[in-house]
Motif scaffolding. Sequence first.
Motif, PDB file in Angstrom:
ATOM      1  N   GLN A  67     -25.877  -7.866 -36.594  1.00 29.15           N
ATOM      2  CA  GLN A  67     -26.147  -7.262 -35.292  1.00 29.15           C
ATOM      3  C   GLN A  67     -26.359  -8.281 -34.178  1.00 29.15           C
ATOM      4  N   CYS A  68     -25.528  -9.319 -34.154  1.00 30.15           N
ATOM      5  CA  CYS A  68     -25.682 -10.310 -33.085  1.00 30.15           C
ATOM      6  C   CYS A  68     -25.095  -9.807 -31.784  1.00 30.15           C
ATOM      7  N   GLY A  69     -24.132  -8.898 -31.860  1.00 37.93           N
ATOM      8  CA  GLY A  69     -23.556  -8.323 -30.648  1.00 37.93           C
ATOM      9  C   GLY A  69     -22.426  -9.124 -30.034  1.00 37.93           C
ATOM     10  N   LYS A  70     -21.956 -10.159 -30.740  1.00 37.57           N
ATOM     11  CA  LYS A  70     -20.890 -10.980 -30.183  1.00 37.57           C
ATOM     12  C   LYS A  70     -19.607 -10.150 -29.995  1.00 37.57           C
ATOM     13  N   SER A 101     -19.461  -6.983 -29.149  1.00 38.45           N
ATOM     14  CA  SER A 101     -19.612  -6.175 -27.945  1.00 38.45           C
ATOM     15  C   SER A 101     -19.502  -7.047 -26.698  1.00 38.45           C
ATOM     16  N   GLY A 102     -20.030  -8.249 -26.782  1.00 43.65           N
ATOM     17  CA  GLY A 102     -20.002  -9.161 -25.637  1.00 43.65           C
ATOM     18  C   GLY A 102     -18.589  -9.510 -25.220  1.00 43.65           C
ATOM     19  N   GLY A 103     -17.692  -9.624 -26.166  1.00 42.71           N
ATOM     20  CA  GLY A 103     -16.348 -10.074 -25.833  1.00 42.71           C
ATOM     21  C   GLY A 103     -15.324  -8.961 -25.724  1.00 42.71           C
ATOM     22  N   VAL A 131     -14.992  -2.617 -23.471  1.00 40.19           N
ATOM     23  CA  VAL A 131     -16.357  -2.115 -23.691  1.00 40.19           C
ATOM     24  C   VAL A 131     -16.839  -1.228 -22.544  1.00 40.19           C
ATOM     25  N   LEU A 190     -21.655   0.681 -27.983  1.00 39.93           N
ATOM     26  CA  LEU A 190     -21.133  -0.673 -28.214  1.00 39.93           C
ATOM     27  C   LEU A 190     -20.568  -0.779 -29.636  1.00 39.93           C
ATOM     28  N   ASN A 208     -21.045  -2.998 -31.873  1.00 41.86           N
ATOM     29  CA  ASN A 208     -22.074  -3.350 -32.860  1.00 41.86           C
ATOM     30  C   ASN A 208     -22.955  -2.153 -33.201  1.00 41.86           C
ATOM     31  N   VAL A 266     -11.850 -11.998 -34.410  1.00 41.78           N
ATOM     32  CA  VAL A 266     -11.714 -13.460 -34.457  1.00 41.78           C
ATOM     33  C   VAL A 266     -13.018 -14.166 -34.130  1.00 41.78           C
ATOM     34  N   ARG A 267     -13.924 -13.500 -33.408  1.00 40.44           N
ATOM     35  CA  ARG A 267     -15.172 -14.183 -33.031  1.00 40.44           C
ATOM     36  C   ARG A 267     -16.342 -13.863 -33.946  1.00 40.44           C
ATOM     37  N   PRO A 297     -19.101 -13.971 -36.368  1.00 43.36           N
ATOM     38  CA  PRO A 297     -19.589 -15.077 -37.203  1.00 43.36           C
ATOM     39  C   PRO A 297     -19.700 -14.704 -38.677  1.00 43.36           C
ATOM     40  N   ASP A 331     -22.989 -19.040 -38.994  1.00 43.04           N
ATOM     41  CA  ASP A 331     -21.632 -18.561 -38.771  1.00 43.04           C
ATOM     42  C   ASP A 331     -20.749 -18.996 -39.941  1.00 43.04           C
ATOM     43  N   SER A 366     -20.447 -14.115 -26.231  1.00 44.64           N
ATOM     44  CA  SER A 366     -19.114 -14.021 -26.806  1.00 44.64           C
ATOM     45  C   SER A 366     -18.125 -14.946 -26.124  1.00 44.64           C
ATOM     46  N   SER A 384     -21.702 -11.204 -22.754  1.00 45.46           N
ATOM     47  CA  SER A 384     -22.520 -10.964 -23.935  1.00 45.46           C
ATOM     48  C   SER A 384     -22.868  -9.482 -23.984  1.00 45.46           C
ATOM     49  N   THR A 399     -28.153  -6.190 -27.138  1.00 47.07           N
ATOM     50  CA  THR A 399     -28.054  -5.250 -28.261  1.00 47.07           C
ATOM     51  C   THR A 399     -29.255  -4.306 -28.311  1.00 47.07           C
TER      52      THR A 399
END
Lengths: 125, 654
Positions: A21-24, A26-28, A32, A38, A40, A71-72, A74, B394, B461, B474, B477
């Motif tokens: 649940q880092c949200g990366k 959703s961020g990218g 969105v 989102l 995540n 691709v992003r 983690p 990661d 991101s 970003s 969350t």
Amino acid sequence: MAELVDKISELSGQNLDACYQCGKCSGGCPSVAQMDMLPNQVIRLLQIGLPELALQCNTIWICASCYMCTVRCPRGIDLSKIMEALRQVNLRENLDYMKIKEIKEEDIFILPQIALVANFRKQTA
Amino acid sequence: MKQRIGVFVCHCGINIASTVQIERVVEAIKEYPGVVHAEDYEYMCSDPGQGMIRARIKEKNLTGVVVAACSPTLHELTFRNVTALSGLNPYRCEMANIREHCSWIHKDVDKATKKAIKIIKTIVEKVKLNEELTPLSVPITKRALVIGGGIAGIQSALDIANAGYQVILVEKSSSIGGHMAQLSETFPTLDCSQCILTPKMVEVAQHKNIKLYNYAEIDDVSGYVGNFKVKIRLKASYVDWSKCVGCGLCIEKCPTKVASEFEQGLAPRKAIYVPFPQAVPNKPVIDREHCRYFKTGKCRVCEKVCDLDAIKFDEEDDFVEEEVGAIVVATGYEVYGVQNIGEYGAGRYKDVVDGLQFERLLSASGPTNGEIRRPSDGQIPRRVAFVSCVGSRDPELHKPYCSKVCCMYLAKHAMLYKHRVPDGQPIIFYIDIRSDGKGYEEFVQRAQEEDHVTYIRGKVSKIYEDNGELVLLSADTLAGMPIELRCDLVVLGMAICPSSGVDELTKKLKIQTDANGFLTEAHPKLRPVESLTPGIFIAGCAHAPKDIPDTVAQASAASSKVLEMFGQKELSHDPMVAWVDEDLCSGCGVCISLCPYDARELEIKEGKRIATVKEILCEGCGSCIAGCPAGACQQRNLDDKQVIRMVETVLSRG
């Protein structure tokens, strides 16, 4: 609902518990802004056993399968496949997201044929 | 001699007893030839269990003991000591592993019980042929080598030196101090890093028991615990430090500027340089790669201005050899490069810096004298984003582990930024806040409550530059919202990795590293500062990411292990080593190429080539024994006769 979650996990081939649940994602995500939830959060609902809510959001249909999240991520989760699995679960129940009859005639003239075909494949049973 | 063997079967609570029927085992083994006594107990390693074995050895006049319990790596020593206390040679005691090799890995009670009986019979056969052995004694050179002059190496060297033993400290750069010397203030107390470090650096330089080789690297290591021979390469500095008084004129006049490593590239240094003003020793070196004279054959300005004739362009690398008994490896870390993170600009954006660069911007002795000014245009940033877990946690693309210090130093960075730029806005992007040290959680709370640092839970991101600002994409969350944030400076909490060159060093030392290149400890819980190679100890971030308090504690722990060794008159070595039947040895030398410990060598004895064993180096791995085409190599208490008897027992019916 554990069975439904297992089914989504199997269809997508993804380990839903790997998500932290880092949200990366959703961020990218380039789409969105149009989503009511989102990406995540969709995973979160599956993690806590509420797949029926995940099936109702528009996020799974808005997802363009651009793979930016994949691709992003983690943790190596292929979110696009999870979105596809959720769409599949809906479509197997014959729940079309796109109603062909509701497409306006002028849109049919403007839209490229390939876009319509792709949409039928993705959003109709 | 008629054998009188006692077998002691342990239940290990339910660990063994739930899968292996102990009573059946005892009954079966009682009848076995050579066994005169068999009994069981719930915990054989407990005091009563040990007492039982001691009593039976005497009562039954036992000539051998088999303890059927756990792995010998756990309790072999325990039971051999028990045996020795009863007057029996400890090498007449063996363990039969019916836990790891049997009860833990099987479910079928009947089959597991039969297997346990087989295992015990096999070990009884081995004990029947065991010789009485005496441990080999090894002399110790009571001097230590410490590799790495960061805070871990400094602490370790000081501890050993203060106990009265000589220490050789080897540091690859021209000054000791390591990364700690670069830091501004340290969490959670905000004391100035240099202020607490430099007294220790000076103490090292002045200590009568410490011999410092700075600007030096380990070239070769041979020998073994207690008796290492180390060849050290003293890199050419092109400056005669015995003449140099550190006036600095050469540095001032040098025409070549290159990015300073100490300033993390944020300021220039000269080609002849001292890395930082408080360097110990404070003597310059010439950077051959960038020096104009070495590149073009012309210049020698430093030589001209030096009144003391201290510049020596013809100097070459020199070598010294030192003999030591123990080695502490404290080679530290380096920051994972920003260039590895494509979505954050891969190092293209000047105003996206790593944590160590921000330390230099905060430092009073740094390139901006402690004023926070962004690298691109020197402006004071009004909004700064701090990003944690960059490259850490990661497993898919970068490093799988948590780098441990980033949560805390980013909180410190945000706090110190707010102190310097009171109207500035610090924002920390985090996934989880890890603040598990003493006073750490309170420190993070202070950053939130008193300095009003905004914490946003979400991983960034994408970062891109737009119109002189940086845009972060970003998500929050917790609010469930996507975020697009514009800011003036971004600080990345980069993963930390083992220092480059450690790989090569570990090969010389014959110590192991894990999948991420960090040094492997002998046991993750019970032997955390020892390597698997006897006499070599590990400390600091070379072992895993850790903060200063943990590093100092581990360095002192490593020193205490060294001192534990130095407190003994001599070391003892396991006598279960290889030996050679000289009548059978043809001197082919296969064993020499197979031995991983350099324990085998050819000797001429009465005109015949014989491959002999240096017993102290032999670890009893058995490679030479398996490889010997003539069957001339044997291992003490594991010779061919014993092995064949054991195999026969395993394969026999019943």
